[in-house]
Motif scaffolding. Structure first.
Motif, PDB file in Angstrom:
ATOM      1  N   GLN A  88       0.846  -1.182   0.000  1.00  0.00           N
ATOM      2  CA  GLN A  88       0.000   0.000   0.000  1.00  0.00           C
ATOM      3  C   GLN A  88       0.886   1.237   0.000  1.00  0.00           C
ATOM      4  OE1 GLN A  88      -2.741   0.216   3.268  1.00  0.00           O
ATOM      5  NE2 GLN A  88      -3.418   2.248   2.714  1.00  0.00           N
ATOM      6  N   ALA A  89       0.516   2.211  -0.816  1.00  0.00           N
ATOM      7  CA  ALA A  89       1.296   3.450  -0.899  1.00  0.00           C
ATOM      8  C   ALA A  89       1.341   4.151   0.450  1.00  0.00           C
ATOM      9  CB  ALA A  89       0.679   4.375  -1.937  1.00  0.00           C
ATOM     10  N   ASN A  90       2.478   4.712   0.751  1.00  0.00           N
ATOM     11  CA  ASN A  90       2.719   5.471   1.978  1.00  0.00           C
ATOM     12  C   ASN A  90       2.688   4.629   3.247  1.00  0.00           C
ATOM     13  OD1 ASN A  90       3.172   7.989   0.740  1.00  0.00           O
ATOM     14  ND2 ASN A  90       0.983   8.222   0.465  1.00  0.00           N
ATOM     15  N   THR A  91       2.680   3.315   3.126  1.00  0.00           N
ATOM     16  CA  THR A  91       2.848   2.464   4.297  1.00  0.00           C
ATOM     17  C   THR A  91       4.269   2.674   4.798  1.00  0.00           C
ATOM     18  OG1 THR A  91       1.277   0.852   3.485  1.00  0.00           O
ATOM     19  CG2 THR A  91       2.862   0.085   5.101  1.00  0.00           C
ATOM     20  N   THR A  92       4.441   2.682   6.109  1.00  0.00           N
ATOM     21  CA  THR A  92       5.755   2.996   6.650  1.00  0.00           C
ATOM     22  C   THR A  92       6.021   2.199   7.918  1.00  0.00           C
ATOM     23  OG1 THR A  92       7.254   4.831   7.138  1.00  0.00           O
ATOM     24  CG2 THR A  92       5.039   4.960   8.091  1.00  0.00           C
ATOM     25  N   ASN A  93       7.169   2.393   8.469  1.00  0.00           N
ATOM     26  CA  ASN A  93       7.567   1.879   9.775  1.00  0.00           C
ATOM     27  C   ASN A  93       8.830   2.630  10.184  1.00  0.00           C
ATOM     28  OD1 ASN A  93       9.655   0.668   8.363  1.00  0.00           O
ATOM     29  ND2 ASN A  93       8.827  -1.382   8.515  1.00  0.00           N
ATOM     30  N   LEU A  94       9.459   2.203  11.263  1.00  0.00           N
ATOM     31  CA  LEU A  94      10.639   2.908  11.777  1.00  0.00           C
ATOM     32  C   LEU A  94      11.727   1.894  12.100  1.00  0.00           C
ATOM     33  CD1 LEU A  94      11.628   5.731  12.780  1.00  0.00           C
ATOM     34  CD2 LEU A  94      10.922   4.999  15.040  1.00  0.00           C
ATOM     35  N   HIS A  95      12.939   2.220  11.695  1.00  0.00           N
ATOM     36  CA  HIS A  95      14.098   1.364  11.960  1.00  0.00           C
ATOM     37  C   HIS A  95      15.227   2.236  12.502  1.00  0.00           C
ATOM     38  CE1 HIS A  95      17.182  -1.640  11.511  1.00  0.00           C
ATOM     39  NE2 HIS A  95      17.811  -0.934  10.593  1.00  0.00           N
ATOM     40  N   LEU A  96      15.885   1.747  13.547  1.00  0.00           N
ATOM     41  CA  LEU A  96      17.005   2.475  14.158  1.00  0.00           C
ATOM     42  C   LEU A  96      18.324   1.790  13.862  1.00  0.00           C
ATOM     43  CD1 LEU A  96      15.655   3.265  17.734  1.00  0.00           C
ATOM     44  CD2 LEU A  96      16.267   4.926  15.993  1.00  0.00           C
ATOM     45  N   HIS A  97      19.329   2.576  13.527  1.00  0.00           N
ATOM     46  CA  HIS A  97      20.691   2.066  13.374  1.00  0.00           C
ATOM     47  C   HIS A  97      21.491   2.458  14.604  1.00  0.00           C
ATOM     48  CE1 HIS A  97      20.905   0.754   9.130  1.00  0.00           C
ATOM     49  NE2 HIS A  97      19.816   1.499   9.051  1.00  0.00           N
ATOM     50  N   GLY A  98      22.230   1.497  15.164  1.00  0.00           N
ATOM     51  CA  GLY A  98      23.121   1.789  16.273  1.00  0.00           C
ATOM     52  C   GLY A  98      22.587   1.406  17.633  1.00  0.00           C
ATOM     53  N   ILE A  99      21.339   0.991  17.713  1.00  0.00           N
ATOM     54  CA  ILE A  99      20.765   0.627  19.002  1.00  0.00           C
ATOM     55  C   ILE A  99      20.976  -0.874  19.230  1.00  0.00           C
ATOM     56  CG2 ILE A  99      18.445   0.113  18.143  1.00  0.00           C
ATOM     57  CD1 ILE A  99      17.372   1.466  20.693  1.00  0.00           C
ATOM     58  N   HIS A 126      11.478   1.821   6.915  1.00  0.00           N
ATOM     59  CA  HIS A 126      12.075   0.588   6.405  1.00  0.00           C
ATOM     60  C   HIS A 126      11.022  -0.312   5.763  1.00  0.00           C
ATOM     61  CE1 HIS A 126      14.793  -2.872   6.332  1.00  0.00           C
ATOM     62  NE2 HIS A 126      15.760  -2.044   6.640  1.00  0.00           N
ATOM     63  N   ALA A 127       9.970   0.273   5.204  1.00  0.00           N
ATOM     64  CA  ALA A 127       8.919  -0.516   4.548  1.00  0.00           C
ATOM     65  C   ALA A 127       9.299  -0.764   3.092  1.00  0.00           C
ATOM     66  CB  ALA A 127       7.578   0.209   4.630  1.00  0.00           C
ATOM     67  N   ASP A 128       9.311  -2.032   2.695  1.00  0.00           N
ATOM     68  CA  ASP A 128       9.659  -2.367   1.309  1.00  0.00           C
ATOM     69  C   ASP A 128       8.798  -1.591   0.328  1.00  0.00           C
ATOM     70  OD1 ASP A 128      11.632  -4.157   2.020  1.00  0.00           O
ATOM     71  OD2 ASP A 128      10.305  -5.900   1.950  1.00  0.00           O
ATOM     72  N   GLY A 129       9.451  -1.007  -0.666  1.00  0.00           N
ATOM     73  CA  GLY A 129       8.744  -0.261  -1.694  1.00  0.00           C
ATOM     74  C   GLY A 129       8.522   1.203  -1.381  1.00  0.00           C
ATOM     75  N   SER A 130       8.713   1.594  -0.108  1.00  0.00           N
ATOM     76  CA  SER A 130       8.490   2.991   0.277  1.00  0.00           C
ATOM     77  C   SER A 130       9.735   3.653   0.862  1.00  0.00           C
ATOM     78  CB  SER A 130       7.372   3.090   1.328  1.00  0.00           C
ATOM     79  OG  SER A 130       6.169   2.586   0.834  1.00  0.00           O
ATOM     80  N   THR A 131      10.727   2.872   1.234  1.00  0.00           N
ATOM     81  CA  THR A 131      11.861   3.392   1.995  1.00  0.00           C
ATOM     82  C   THR A 131      12.532   4.577   1.330  1.00  0.00           C
ATOM     83  OG1 THR A 131      12.270   1.211   2.945  1.00  0.00           O
ATOM     84  CG2 THR A 131      14.074   2.793   3.044  1.00  0.00           C
ATOM     85  N   TRP A 132      12.970   4.423   0.097  1.00  0.00           N
ATOM     86  CA  TRP A 132      13.757   5.485  -0.539  1.00  0.00           C
ATOM     87  C   TRP A 132      12.931   6.732  -0.804  1.00  0.00           C
ATOM     88  CZ3 TRP A 132      18.508   5.217   0.408  1.00  0.00           C
ATOM     89  CH2 TRP A 132      19.123   3.973   0.522  1.00  0.00           C
ATOM     90  N   VAL A 133      11.690   6.557  -1.243  1.00  0.00           N
ATOM     91  CA  VAL A 133      10.832   7.717  -1.495  1.00  0.00           C
ATOM     92  C   VAL A 133      10.633   8.505  -0.203  1.00  0.00           C
ATOM     93  CG1 VAL A 133       8.494   8.433  -2.139  1.00  0.00           C
ATOM     94  CG2 VAL A 133       9.654   6.650  -3.436  1.00  0.00           C
ATOM     95  N   GLN A 134      10.364   7.801   0.900  1.00  0.00           N
ATOM     96  CA  GLN A 134      10.134   8.464   2.176  1.00  0.00           C
ATOM     97  C   GLN A 134      11.419   9.088   2.722  1.00  0.00           C
ATOM     98  OE1 GLN A 134       8.168   5.524   4.622  1.00  0.00           O
ATOM     99  NE2 GLN A 134       6.353   5.546   3.348  1.00  0.00           N
ATOM    100  N   MET A 135      12.548   8.387   2.596  1.00  0.00           N
ATOM    101  CA  MET A 135      13.812   8.948   3.090  1.00  0.00           C
ATOM    102  C   MET A 135      14.199  10.206   2.322  1.00  0.00           C
ATOM    103  SD  MET A 135      16.297   5.776   4.087  1.00  0.00           S
ATOM    104  CE  MET A 135      17.680   6.885   4.332  1.00  0.00           C
TER     105      MET A 135
END
Length: 79
Positions: free
Chosen positions: A1-12, A51-60
């Motif tokens: 689904q377009a604009n589906t998202t989530n959150l991923h942390l690096h370093g934790i 970190h949602a497949d298909g949305s990550t780069w557009v959102q970042m």
């Protein structure tokens, strides 16, 4: 689904349950993220991003990323 998202942390230092990159948050939904900070995390500047497949780069590239500052007072006093 377009604009589906989530959150991923690096370093934790977190388990896969806390940093679940397979979670999906759809438009209009909310999700509360909670992380247990392990002592070895210490004072840190972490990087978060979607970190949602298909949305990550557009959102970042749209600005949905940033830093999370953790201050460990005991560590800072020991320096």
């Amino acid at each position: 689904q377009a604009n589906t998202t989530n959150l991923h942390l690096h370093g934790i230092y977190a388990d896969a349950v806390s940093d679940d990159t397979f979670t999906r948050v759809s438009p209009g939904q909310e999700k509360l993220y909670e992380y247990l900070l392990h002592p070895q995390t210490g004072s840190s500047l972490l990087f978060y991003h979607p970190h949602a497949d298909g949305s990550t780069w557009v959102q970042m590239y749209g600005g949905m990323a940033g830093g999370l500052l953790i201050e460990d007072e005991a560590q800072e006093e020991a320096l």
